[in-house]
Design a protein around this motif. Structure first.
Motif, PDB file in Angstrom:
ATOM      1  N   LEU A  95      -0.459   5.399  16.058  1.00 23.39           N
ATOM      2  CA  LEU A  95       0.707   5.675  15.214  1.00 23.39           C
ATOM      3  C   LEU A  95       0.354   5.541  13.739  1.00 23.39           C
ATOM      4  CD1 LEU A  95       4.269   4.202  15.734  1.00 23.39           C
ATOM      5  CD2 LEU A  95       3.181   4.139  13.508  1.00 23.39           C
ATOM      6  N   LEU A  96      -0.295   4.429  13.385  1.00 26.26           N
ATOM      7  CA  LEU A  96      -0.652   4.196  11.986  1.00 26.26           C
ATOM      8  C   LEU A  96      -1.654   5.232  11.486  1.00 26.26           C
ATOM      9  CD1 LEU A  96      -0.928   0.300  12.010  1.00 26.26           C
ATOM     10  CD2 LEU A  96       0.914   1.684  11.052  1.00 26.26           C
ATOM     11  N   ALA A  97      -2.573   5.629  12.357  1.00 29.64           N
ATOM     12  CA  ALA A  97      -3.542   6.655  11.965  1.00 29.64           C
ATOM     13  C   ALA A  97      -2.848   7.981  11.694  1.00 29.64           C
ATOM     14  CB  ALA A  97      -4.603   6.812  13.050  1.00 29.64           C
ATOM     15  N   ALA A  98      -1.865   8.331  12.534  1.00 28.86           N
ATOM     16  CA  ALA A  98      -1.129   9.579  12.336  1.00 28.86           C
ATOM     17  C   ALA A  98      -0.302   9.534  11.057  1.00 28.86           C
ATOM     18  CB  ALA A  98      -0.227   9.848  13.540  1.00 28.86           C
ATOM     19  N   GLU A  99       0.353   8.409  10.798  1.00 27.99           N
ATOM     20  CA  GLU A  99       1.135   8.268   9.570  1.00 27.99           C
ATOM     21  C   GLU A  99       0.232   8.339   8.337  1.00 27.99           C
ATOM     22  OE1 GLU A  99       4.161   8.207   8.628  1.00 27.99           O
ATOM     23  OE2 GLU A  99       5.412   7.745  10.355  1.00 27.99           O
ATOM     24  N   ASP A 100      -0.906   7.677   8.408  1.00 31.51           N
ATOM     25  CA  ASP A 100      -1.833   7.689   7.272  1.00 31.51           C
ATOM     26  C   ASP A 100      -2.342   9.112   7.004  1.00 31.51           C
ATOM     27  OD1 ASP A 100      -3.687   6.194   5.351  1.00 31.51           O
ATOM     28  OD2 ASP A 100      -5.125   7.269   6.601  1.00 31.51           O
ATOM     29  N   ARG A 101      -2.685   9.820   8.066  1.00 28.06           N
ATOM     30  CA  ARG A 101      -3.176  11.204   7.907  1.00 28.06           C
ATOM     31  C   ARG A 101      -2.079  12.102   7.327  1.00 28.06           C
ATOM     32  NH1 ARG A 101      -7.015  14.317  10.869  1.00 28.06           N
ATOM     33  NH2 ARG A 101      -7.146  16.357   9.865  1.00 28.06           N
ATOM     34  N   ALA A 102      -0.871  11.995   7.858  1.00 28.26           N
ATOM     35  CA  ALA A 102       0.226  12.834   7.371  1.00 28.26           C
ATOM     36  C   ALA A 102       0.583  12.495   5.930  1.00 28.26           C
ATOM     37  CB  ALA A 102       1.451  12.653   8.270  1.00 28.26           C
ATOM     38  N   GLY A 103       0.516  11.220   5.584  1.00 28.05           N
ATOM     39  CA  GLY A 103       0.874  10.801   4.231  1.00 28.05           C
ATOM     40  C   GLY A 103      -0.076  11.297   3.162  1.00 28.05           C
ATOM     41  N   ARG A 104      -1.255  11.784   3.589  1.00 23.46           N
ATOM     42  CA  ARG A 104      -2.254  12.291   2.653  1.00 23.46           C
ATOM     43  C   ARG A 104      -2.420  13.806   2.741  1.00 23.46           C
ATOM     44  NH1 ARG A 104      -5.850   8.013   1.170  1.00 23.46           N
ATOM     45  NH2 ARG A 104      -5.284   6.059   2.175  1.00 23.46           N
ATOM     46  N   THR A 105      -1.677  14.450   3.627  1.00 20.40           N
ATOM     47  CA  THR A 105      -1.932  15.849   3.960  1.00 20.40           C
ATOM     48  C   THR A 105      -0.731  16.719   3.628  1.00 20.40           C
ATOM     49  OG1 THR A 105      -3.368  15.129   5.782  1.00 20.40           O
ATOM     50  CG2 THR A 105      -2.603  17.412   5.812  1.00 20.40           C
ATOM     51  N   GLU A 106      -0.992  17.855   2.964  1.00 17.98           N
ATOM     52  CA  GLU A 106       0.045  18.856   2.755  1.00 17.98           C
ATOM     53  C   GLU A 106       0.251  19.668   4.035  1.00 17.98           C
ATOM     54  OE1 GLU A 106       1.919  19.174   0.293  1.00 17.98           O
ATOM     55  OE2 GLU A 106       0.915  18.483  -1.514  1.00 17.98           O
ATOM     56  N   PRO A 107       1.471  20.078   4.342  1.00 14.99           N
ATOM     57  CA  PRO A 107       2.715  19.831   3.601  1.00 14.99           C
ATOM     58  C   PRO A 107       3.475  18.611   4.083  1.00 14.99           C
ATOM     59  CG  PRO A 107       3.142  21.420   5.322  1.00 14.99           C
ATOM     60  CD  PRO A 107       1.683  21.041   5.446  1.00 14.99           C
ATOM     61  N   TYR A 108       2.870  17.868   5.038  1.00 15.06           N
ATOM     62  CA  TYR A 108       3.594  16.773   5.679  1.00 15.06           C
ATOM     63  C   TYR A 108       4.080  15.713   4.692  1.00 15.06           C
ATOM     64  CZ  TYR A 108       1.206  18.807   9.704  1.00 15.06           C
ATOM     65  OH  TYR A 108       0.726  19.677  10.646  1.00 15.06           O
ATOM     66  N   ARG A 109       3.215  15.363   3.738  1.00 13.63           N
ATOM     67  CA  ARG A 109       3.581  14.258   2.847  1.00 13.63           C
ATOM     68  C   ARG A 109       4.823  14.550   2.022  1.00 13.63           C
ATOM     69  NH1 ARG A 109      -0.842  13.997  -2.087  1.00 13.63           N
ATOM     70  NH2 ARG A 109      -0.770  16.195  -2.726  1.00 13.63           N
ATOM     71  N   ARG A 110       5.143  15.817   1.820  1.00 14.48           N
ATOM     72  CA  ARG A 110       6.308  16.162   0.992  1.00 14.48           C
ATOM     73  C   ARG A 110       7.641  15.916   1.695  1.00 14.48           C
ATOM     74  NH1 ARG A 110       5.103  18.587  -3.756  1.00 14.48           N
ATOM     75  NH2 ARG A 110       2.913  19.196  -3.993  1.00 14.48           N
ATOM     76  N   VAL A 111       7.626  15.734   3.007  1.00 14.30           N
ATOM     77  CA  VAL A 111       8.877  15.455   3.716  1.00 14.30           C
ATOM     78  C   VAL A 111       8.932  14.004   4.187  1.00 14.30           C
ATOM     79  CG1 VAL A 111       9.232  17.828   4.406  1.00 14.30           C
ATOM     80  CG2 VAL A 111       7.951  16.301   5.924  1.00 14.30           C
ATOM     81  N   ALA A 112       8.081  13.155   3.632  1.00 15.90           N
ATOM     82  CA  ALA A 112       8.128  11.730   3.979  1.00 15.90           C
ATOM     83  C   ALA A 112       9.406  11.102   3.431  1.00 15.90           C
ATOM     84  CB  ALA A 112       6.913  11.028   3.384  1.00 15.90           C
ATOM     85  N   ALA A 113       9.861  10.060   4.109  1.00 14.37           N
ATOM     86  CA  ALA A 113      11.074   9.357   3.666  1.00 14.37           C
ATOM     87  C   ALA A 113      10.855   8.674   2.325  1.00 14.37           C
ATOM     88  CB  ALA A 113      11.484   8.342   4.718  1.00 14.37           C
ATOM     89  N   LEU A 114       9.648   8.171   2.121  1.00 16.87           N
ATOM     90  CA  LEU A 114       9.304   7.450   0.892  1.00 16.87           C
ATOM     91  C   LEU A 114       8.072   8.088   0.254  1.00 16.87           C
ATOM     92  CD1 LEU A 114       9.506   3.821   2.347  1.00 16.87           C
ATOM     93  CD2 LEU A 114      11.311   5.009   1.114  1.00 16.87           C
ATOM     94  N   LEU A 115       7.949   7.882  -1.051  1.00 17.62           N
ATOM     95  CA  LEU A 115       6.778   8.315  -1.785  1.00 17.62           C
ATOM     96  C   LEU A 115       6.098   7.108  -2.420  1.00 17.62           C
ATOM     97  CD1 LEU A 115       8.126  11.484  -3.653  1.00 17.62           C
ATOM     98  CD2 LEU A 115       6.873  11.399  -1.475  1.00 17.62           C
ATOM     99  N   HIS A 116       4.780   7.060  -2.320  1.00 19.20           N
ATOM    100  CA  HIS A 116       3.989   6.037  -3.005  1.00 19.20           C
ATOM    101  C   HIS A 116       3.232   6.739  -4.138  1.00 19.20           C
ATOM    102  CE1 HIS A 116       0.415   3.009  -2.906  1.00 19.20           C
ATOM    103  NE2 HIS A 116       1.238   2.778  -3.907  1.00 19.20           N
ATOM    104  N   LEU A 117       3.566   6.368  -5.367  1.00 17.56           N
ATOM    105  CA  LEU A 117       2.954   6.994  -6.549  1.00 17.56           C
ATOM    106  C   LEU A 117       2.109   5.971  -7.289  1.00 17.56           C
ATOM    107  CD1 LEU A 117       6.081   8.183  -6.214  1.00 17.56           C
ATOM    108  CD2 LEU A 117       5.353   9.569  -8.135  1.00 17.56           C
ATOM    109  N   CYS A 118       0.954   6.410  -7.768  1.00 20.08           N
ATOM    110  CA  CYS A 118       0.030   5.551  -8.514  1.00 20.08           C
ATOM    111  C   CYS A 118      -0.209   6.159  -9.886  1.00 20.08           C
ATOM    112  CB  CYS A 118      -1.297   5.419  -7.761  1.00 20.08           C
ATOM    113  SG  CYS A 118      -1.135   4.724  -6.105  1.00 20.08           S
ATOM    114  N   GLY A 119       0.255   5.488 -10.920  1.00 20.87           N
ATOM    115  CA  GLY A 119       0.015   5.911 -12.292  1.00 20.87           C
ATOM    116  C   GLY A 119      -0.990   4.972 -12.948  1.00 20.87           C
ATOM    117  N   VAL A 120      -1.814   5.494 -13.832  1.00 25.80           N
ATOM    118  CA  VAL A 120      -2.850   4.684 -14.490  1.00 25.80           C
ATOM    119  C   VAL A 120      -2.637   4.711 -16.002  1.00 25.80           C
ATOM    120  CG1 VAL A 120      -5.324   4.420 -14.907  1.00 25.80           C
ATOM    121  CG2 VAL A 120      -4.497   5.093 -12.641  1.00 25.80           C
ATOM    122  N   ARG A 121      -2.596   3.538 -16.594  1.00 27.20           N
ATOM    123  CA  ARG A 121      -2.361   3.383 -18.027  1.00 27.20           C
ATOM    124  C   ARG A 121      -3.531   3.931 -18.834  1.00 27.20           C
ATOM    125  NH1 ARG A 121       2.018   2.481 -21.381  1.00 27.20           N
ATOM    126  NH2 ARG A 121       1.441   1.237 -23.170  1.00 27.20           N
ATOM    127  N   GLY A 122      -3.220   4.788 -19.780  1.00 29.39           N
ATOM    128  CA  GLY A 122      -4.269   5.375 -20.598  1.00 29.39           C
ATOM    129  C   GLY A 122      -4.808   4.407 -21.636  1.00 29.39           C
TER     130      GLY A 122
END
Length: 221
Positions: free
Chosen positions: A194-221
């Motif tokens: 289950l976790l492997a499938a979620e991890d793969r989908a969370g990194r793969t288009e177009p699946y990640r765009r319909v996830a319930a949540l988004l994890h965003l990483c911004g880096v300070r310039g």
């Protein structure tokens, strides 16, 4: 051990994430506005060895008050997970969090995905709920008061504007958002798949765009 980081956990809840990071050797400051949650975090911290306790600082407060408690550039990482959805002025909160980052620091956000609000009711066969969700900017399909949802495009622009541009993003809970809270974990092998499938989908288009949540990483310039 790798680099030891100075981490601010905003809205840390009962401290589960903060303690895990402290056990890994990092210095953690937890900010929590709910007194009951903070009490639970302090009780959990009290049971840890002294070497871990000395790396954790707990403060009562919320994400709007970072400038009151800390100097700009005080942290290598700022975590804001499941908090922005409750903020009435999210842009102001994000700007304050970005100021807390040292150059090259990471701002980690976990937010409700406004572009996928119709998925849960739709997959449950609630067509009225799905149709209403298309017109909504908040998550109205869970018990309790509605919470704000955010769009990837909007947050990308906001992060660029506060000098912490988006570096990477992932989907969270692509397949499991409809699983009731009372359902227990599956057996170990099934959970691993289950976790492997979620991890793969969370990194793969177009699946990640319909996830319930988004994890965003911004880096300070």
């Amino acid at each position: 051990m790798g680099q030891r980081l100075r981490i601010l956990d905003v809205g840390m809840g009962q401290g589960t994430q903060a303690l895990r990071l402290a056990r890994a050797g990092h210095t953690i400051t937890g900010l929590e506005s709910d007194p009951e949650m903070l009490k639970g975090a302090r009780e959990a911290l009290a049971s840890e060895p002294a070497g871990i306790r000395e790396r954790v600082r707990l403060i009562e407060g919320d994400g709007r008050e970072t400038g009151v408690h800390f100097l700009p550039g005080s942290f290598d990482v700022v975590l804001c997970h499941g908090v922005l959805m409750h903020a009435e002025e999210p842009d102001a909160v994000l700007a304050g969090l970005a100021r807390m980052l040292a150059p090259g620091g990471l701002l980690s956000l976990l937010v409700r995905n406004a572009d996928a609000l119709a998925m849960r009711p739709g997959l449950a066969g609630d067509w009225s709920g799905a149709l209403a969700a298309f017109e909504s900017e908040s998550d109205i399909d869970r018990p309790g008061p509605p919470v704000r949802a955010d769009r990837l495009e909007t947050l990308t622009a906001t992060l660029a504007g506060i000098a912490a541009p988006l570096r990477a993003w992932y989907g969270v809970r692509v397949f499991t958002d409809n699983v009731p809270n009372e359902v227990g974990l599956p057996a170990a092998e099934e959970l691993e798949r289950l976790l492997a499938a979620e991890d793969r989908a969370g990194r793969t288009e177009p699946y990640r765009r319909v996830a319930a949540l988004l994890h965003l990483c911004g880096v300070r310039g």
